[in-house]
Enzyme design. Structure first.
Site, PDB file in Angstrom:
ATOM      1  N   HIS A 160       0.815  -1.224   0.000  1.00 47.21           N
ATOM      2  CA  HIS A 160       0.000   0.000   0.000  1.00 47.21           C
ATOM      3  C   HIS A 160       0.847   1.272   0.000  1.00 47.21           C
ATOM      4  O   HIS A 160       0.309   2.366  -0.212  1.00 47.21           O
ATOM      5  CB  HIS A 160      -0.929   0.023   1.215  1.00 47.21           C
ATOM      6  CG  HIS A 160      -1.983  -1.030   1.192  1.00 47.21           C
ATOM      7  ND1 HIS A 160      -2.846  -1.211   0.122  1.00 47.21           N
ATOM      8  CD2 HIS A 160      -2.328  -1.987   2.104  1.00 47.21           C
ATOM      9  CE1 HIS A 160      -3.667  -2.222   0.379  1.00 47.21           C
ATOM     10  NE2 HIS A 160      -3.364  -2.711   1.566  1.00 47.21           N
ATOM     11  N   ASP A 196      -2.570 -10.555  -2.422  1.00 48.33           N
ATOM     12  CA  ASP A 196      -3.228 -10.078  -1.212  1.00 48.33           C
ATOM     13  C   ASP A 196      -4.679  -9.725  -1.531  1.00 48.33           C
ATOM     14  O   ASP A 196      -5.001  -9.300  -2.643  1.00 48.33           O
ATOM     15  CB  ASP A 196      -2.484  -8.836  -0.717  1.00 48.33           C
ATOM     16  CG  ASP A 196      -2.894  -8.387   0.676  1.00 48.33           C
ATOM     17  OD1 ASP A 196      -2.122  -8.639   1.612  1.00 48.33           O
ATOM     18  OD2 ASP A 196      -3.969  -7.766   0.814  1.00 48.33           O
ATOM     19  N   HIS A 198      -6.318  -7.205  -0.611  1.00 45.52           N
ATOM     20  CA  HIS A 198      -6.449  -5.768  -0.857  1.00 45.52           C
ATOM     21  C   HIS A 198      -5.549  -5.341  -2.018  1.00 45.52           C
ATOM     22  O   HIS A 198      -4.417  -5.800  -2.136  1.00 45.52           O
ATOM     23  CB  HIS A 198      -6.082  -4.977   0.403  1.00 45.52           C
ATOM     24  CG  HIS A 198      -6.896  -5.363   1.602  1.00 45.52           C
ATOM     25  ND1 HIS A 198      -6.460  -6.281   2.528  1.00 45.52           N
ATOM     26  CD2 HIS A 198      -8.125  -4.952   1.998  1.00 45.52           C
ATOM     27  CE1 HIS A 198      -7.386  -6.425   3.465  1.00 45.52           C
ATOM     28  NE2 HIS A 198      -8.403  -5.634   3.168  1.00 45.52           N
ATOM     29  N   ASP A 285      -4.543 -13.021   3.118  1.00 44.06           N
ATOM     30  CA  ASP A 285      -5.828 -12.594   3.665  1.00 44.06           C
ATOM     31  C   ASP A 285      -6.998 -12.871   2.734  1.00 44.06           C
ATOM     32  O   ASP A 285      -8.131 -12.469   3.017  1.00 44.06           O
ATOM     33  CB  ASP A 285      -5.805 -11.116   4.072  1.00 44.06           C
ATOM     34  CG  ASP A 285      -5.189 -10.217   3.023  1.00 44.06           C
ATOM     35  OD1 ASP A 285      -4.764 -10.722   1.975  1.00 44.06           O
ATOM     36  OD2 ASP A 285      -5.137  -8.997   3.255  1.00 44.06           O
TER      37      ASP A 285
END
Length: 346
Positions: A160, A196, A198, A285
């Protein structure tokens, strides 16, 4: 498979995350690393080795110098203001306040450099971020010099982190730093595949106008999922980078039968682009029991993920990203790595 890790990643011991309108203990906790290491040892995956120190030069190859200096000084400056809690942004540049001038006050600079309020800065944050990128660099250098796969147990995660923003628990973009190092070491084109849950918004931003890194991300639809404002399928790159960015936003509740179709398509595109190295942003995740994600992959699915990743047939580096179902995080990470090794030996 060789693992790189250092206890210095645990120097960051954050206590604060804004979640659902209340301050809670962060989901990204030091225990995640302990549980992955425990499973690596149980499974006899291979040696765990300390990384070497690379300094800040590789970081500055993709991150803004003023941003790096801000991270280095933030905690000390926060404490000098007499603040009692951890440093959290509470005001940002917006559509009506574009933020063309960076404020002098620390609160304003926090807002300038933070992309979300979920991530505090505390004692040890900068040191842990440096340790994490050293892990990433040591891991990719091993793959470059030996051709062997390796796993970097990075913490904090990185995907991120944009060129001049932190958030989503990320400060330095570990995969991006590693990819640039590989290019500087002679690789013509590198693939970063982000699995991931996200979207890897920071990685996309860093390489969006470049054709020497092909970035692909399989993630929760940003219309419903963090980081909300990036990660749509229409984002394919810009300028020289047009066609070298591939997003696969999937609906909440997606299971492996849907997810794996995106993986197979992404791998086909990376193969067609003739990428010479694969860096996997390994978030686990997407697991069905993850507390802050919404896919339905099982632990066995992560083994199959590893087998398919091996099919690309290029040197591969795995770097730890997210995964917050702590009881299963070690199993899911090691399943990917063992699945990859099994396919390579088949």
């Amino acid at each position: 498979m060789l693992t790189f890790h250092t206890a210095a990643t645990q120097l960051r011991q954050a206590r604060t995350e804004l979640d659902g309108g209340v301050l809670v203990a962060p989901y990204e906790c030091p225990e995640r690393v302990d549980l992955v290491l425990k499973r690596i040892q149980q499974a006899s995956l291979g040696e765990v080795r300390e990384p070497e120190a690379f300094g800040l030069e590789p970081v500055l190859a993709i991150h803004d110098p003023d941003y790096v200096q801000f991270l280095a000084e933030c905690w000390e400056q926060w404490c000098a203001l007499g603040r009692k809690g951890e440093a959290i942004a509470w005001i940002w540049p917006t559509r009506t306040m574009p933020g063309d001038v960076i404020p002098d006050h620390l609160d304003g600079r926090l807002g300038h450099y933070a992309l979300s309020a979920d991530t505090s800065i505390c004692a040890g944050t900068f040191e842990a971020a440096q340790a994490s990128k050293d892990i990433a660099l040591s891991t990719v250098r091993h793959s470059l010099t030996t051709g062997e796969p390796a796993f970097g147990l990075c913490r904090p995660p990185g995907h991120h982190a944009a060129s001049d923003q932190f958030g989503g628990y990320c400060f330095f973009n570990n995969a991006g730093v590693a990819a640039q190092y590989a290019l500087d070491s002679g690789k013509r084109r590198v693939a970063i595949l982000d699995v991931d849950f996200h979207h890897g918004n920071g990685t996309q931003q860093v390489f969006y106008e470049r054709d020497d890194v092909f970035f692909a991300s399989i993630h929760g639809d940003p219309c419903h999922c963090f980081p909300y404002f990036l990660g749509h399928a229409s984002e394919t790159g810009r300028g020289r980078g047009d066609g070298f960015n591939a997003n696969y936003p999937l609906a909440p509740g997606s299971a492996f039968d849907v997810w794996v179709q995106a993986l197979d398509d992404a791998l086909a595109r990376l193969r067609a682009a003739e990428c010479e190295l694969l860096i996997v942003s390994l978030g686990v995740d997407a697991f069905e029991d993850d507390p802050i994600s919404e896919f339905k992959l099982t632990s066995d699915d992560f083994s199959e993920m590893g087998r398919r990743l091996a099919g690309l047939g290029v040197p591969t580096t795995f770097l730890m990203e997210g995964g917050y179902a702590v009881e299963a995080i070690g199993t899911n990470v090691v399943n990917v790595l063992q699945g990859f090794e099994a396919a390579e030996m088949a």
